[in-house]
Design an enzyme around this catalytic site. Structure first.
Site, PDB file in Angstrom:
ATOM      1  N   ARG A 238       0.890  -1.201  -0.183  1.00 47.31           N
ATOM      2  CA  ARG A 238       0.003  -0.071  -0.002  1.00 47.31           C
ATOM      3  C   ARG A 238       0.807   1.203   0.055  1.00 47.31           C
ATOM      4  O   ARG A 238       2.032   1.432   0.704  1.00 47.31           O
ATOM      5  CB  ARG A 238      -0.813   0.072   1.351  1.00 47.31           C
ATOM      6  CG  ARG A 238      -2.127  -0.907   1.294  1.00 47.31           C
ATOM      7  CD  ARG A 238      -3.235  -0.549   0.162  1.00 47.31           C
ATOM      8  NE  ARG A 238      -4.351  -1.695   0.161  1.00 47.31           N
ATOM      9  CZ  ARG A 238      -4.435  -2.610  -0.447  1.00 47.31           C
ATOM     10  NH1 ARG A 238      -3.158  -2.987  -1.333  1.00 47.31           N
ATOM     11  NH2 ARG A 238      -5.333  -3.264  -0.452  1.00 47.31           N
ATOM     12  N   GLU A 267      -4.718   6.957  -5.370  1.00 43.32           N
ATOM     13  CA  GLU A 267      -4.848   6.270  -6.432  1.00 43.32           C
ATOM     14  C   GLU A 267      -6.038   6.785  -6.946  1.00 43.32           C
ATOM     15  O   GLU A 267      -7.114   6.867  -6.237  1.00 43.32           O
ATOM     16  CB  GLU A 267      -4.598   4.830  -6.279  1.00 43.32           C
ATOM     17  CG  GLU A 267      -3.257   4.332  -5.733  1.00 43.32           C
ATOM     18  CD  GLU A 267      -3.234   3.002  -5.309  1.00 43.32           C
ATOM     19  OE1 GLU A 267      -4.160   2.156  -5.382  1.00 43.32           O
ATOM     20  OE2 GLU A 267      -1.988   2.507  -4.923  1.00 43.32           O
ATOM     21  N   HIS A 286      -1.244  -0.404  -9.418  1.00 45.55           N
ATOM     22  CA  HIS A 286      -1.862  -1.284  -8.679  1.00 45.55           C
ATOM     23  C   HIS A 286      -2.425  -2.374  -9.268  1.00 45.55           C
ATOM     24  O   HIS A 286      -3.469  -3.144  -9.361  1.00 45.55           O
ATOM     25  CB  HIS A 286      -3.201  -0.692  -7.877  1.00 45.55           C
ATOM     26  CG  HIS A 286      -3.132  -1.245  -6.394  1.00 45.55           C
ATOM     27  ND1 HIS A 286      -3.777  -0.561  -5.409  1.00 45.55           N
ATOM     28  CD2 HIS A 286      -3.077  -2.424  -6.014  1.00 45.55           C
ATOM     29  CE1 HIS A 286      -3.794  -1.456  -4.338  1.00 45.55           C
ATOM     30  NE2 HIS A 286      -3.476  -2.619  -4.645  1.00 45.55           N
TER      31      HIS A 286
HETATM   32  C1  DGY Z   1      -5.162  -6.553  -2.300  1.00 45.53           C
HETATM   33  O1  DGY Z   1      -5.806  -7.498  -2.607  1.00 45.53           O
HETATM   34  O2  DGY Z   1      -5.093  -5.981  -1.490  1.00 45.53           O
HETATM   35  C2  DGY Z   1      -4.428  -5.992  -3.565  1.00 45.53           C
HETATM   36  O3  DGY Z   1      -3.962  -4.725  -3.405  1.00 45.53           O
HETATM   37  C3  DGY Z   1      -5.085  -5.975  -4.861  1.00 45.53           C
HETATM   38  O4  DGY Z   1      -5.366  -7.217  -5.159  1.00 45.53           O
END
Ligand code: DGY
Length: 320
Positions: A238, A267, A286
């Site tokens: 993240r 984002e 992402h």
């Molecule tokens: C998640 O699943 O947390 C990812 O960032 C997206 O697949």
């Protein structure tokens, strides 16, 4: 009467069909545009279940609109977009989609590591732009991956899957985690070190930890100053785990060598973001879990969790 659910994004037909067998379904019909907040606030009022993505902020004020909500099913393994504490106080179940995306996300993380180390995006542009004039000894050179030291911050499922890939490249693997994982150490030959040692000894640092109050801005100017000038930071977790201003400063001061970023604090990232102006930053939108198979599996798992939750059963991936 079937339980009512709201889906915050257009989903593949097979997933919607499955949900319709069990629920009275309403869905935001757009694929590329998140549901506007005011519509979500209206729709959540009378539903029993919410199927959402990481793009929705499921906070207290939204949950306060929901009078009948039993479950929030997030189509992601991370659930930092949901106020878990408040949902739990309200007795609302929260679920995520672990495991199905582990290998796909580890693949992307290792691909981003290799791409950043060998400057693949930058040098590919050189060819396209007709700037490739000759072979020359030190032109377009990057960092070696084979035999280098990899530091994994957060040794969960994806961290382990990444370590397996790194073993194939004979990497020396260090990890830092809230708790030691002796079984993983024995199985994969990875070595536990404190956070500072990981920062100063690693050639590559991959962030694989969840985003929480403790990990917010875990990487700031102090951390970058401890890293090698040849170090490469990879973040597929993240964006908020890294202080982006501090990362930018560290990159232009050459305190570290490069960064591969699949995630950003906000984002989609603004195209004027200073990090996007640097040739030693590889940026992705992402896409850690973005294989067709995995995204379908995540979608189905989120649907299964939702159906179980609205039916009053314990969903397989409840996190609260
Ligand atoms: C998640 O699943 O947390 C990812 O960032 C997206 O697949």
């Amino acid at each position: 009467m079937k339980p009512k659910i709201y889906i915050t994004r257009k989903l593949p037909e097979e997933i919607v069909n499955y949900l319709q067998e069990h629920c009275d379904v309403k869905m935001w019909e757009k694929e590329d545009v998140p549901v506007p907040r005011n519509i979500l606030e209206r729709e959540i009022k009378d539903v029993d279940g919410l199927y959402c993505l990481l793009t929705e902020n499921i906070d207290k004020s939204l949950l306060d609109q929901a009078k009948h909500l039993k479950i929030v099913s997030n189509m992601a393994v991370g659930y930092n977009n949901i106020d878990i504490k408040y949902a739990s106080e309200r007795g609302i179940k929260v679920t995520n989609t672990p495991e199905v995306l582990t290998e796909t996300t580890a693949d992307l993380t290792f691909a981003l590591l290799m791409t950043t180390a060998r400057r693949l995006v930058e040098v590919s542009e050189v060819v396209r732009n007709g700037e490739w004039k000759t072979w020359s000894p030190m032109a377009y050179t990057g960092q070696d991956i084979y035999g280098a030291t990899l530091g994994i911050v957060g040794m969960g499922r994806i961290g382990e899957a990444l370590a397996k890939r790194a073993k194939g490249f004979d990497m020396n693997i260090l990890y830092y985690n809230r708790s030691r994982k002796i079984e993983t150490e024995n199985k994969l030959g990875v070595k536990y070190v404190d956070f500072e040692s990981l920062l100063s000894e690693s050639d590559f640092i991959c962030i694989m930890t969840p985003y929480t109050h403790e990990t917010r801005n875990l990487f700031g100017s102090r951390e970058f100053s401890l890293m090698k000038p040849t170090a490469i930071l990879i973040n597929t977790a993240r964006g908020g785990i890294v202080n982006e201003e501090a990362l930018y400063q560290a990159l232009i001061a050459k305190e570290i060598w490069a960064a591969g970023l699949d995630v950003f604090e906000n984002e989609p990232v603004d195209t004027n973001h200073p990090l996007l102006k640097l040739s030693n930053v590889v940026s992705l939108p992402h896409v850690g879990s973005a294989s067709i198979k995995t995204r379908i599996e995540m979608g189905i798992l989120a649907a299964t969790n939702l159906v179980e939750g609205v039916s009053g059963r314990v969903p397989p991936n409840q996190v609260n």
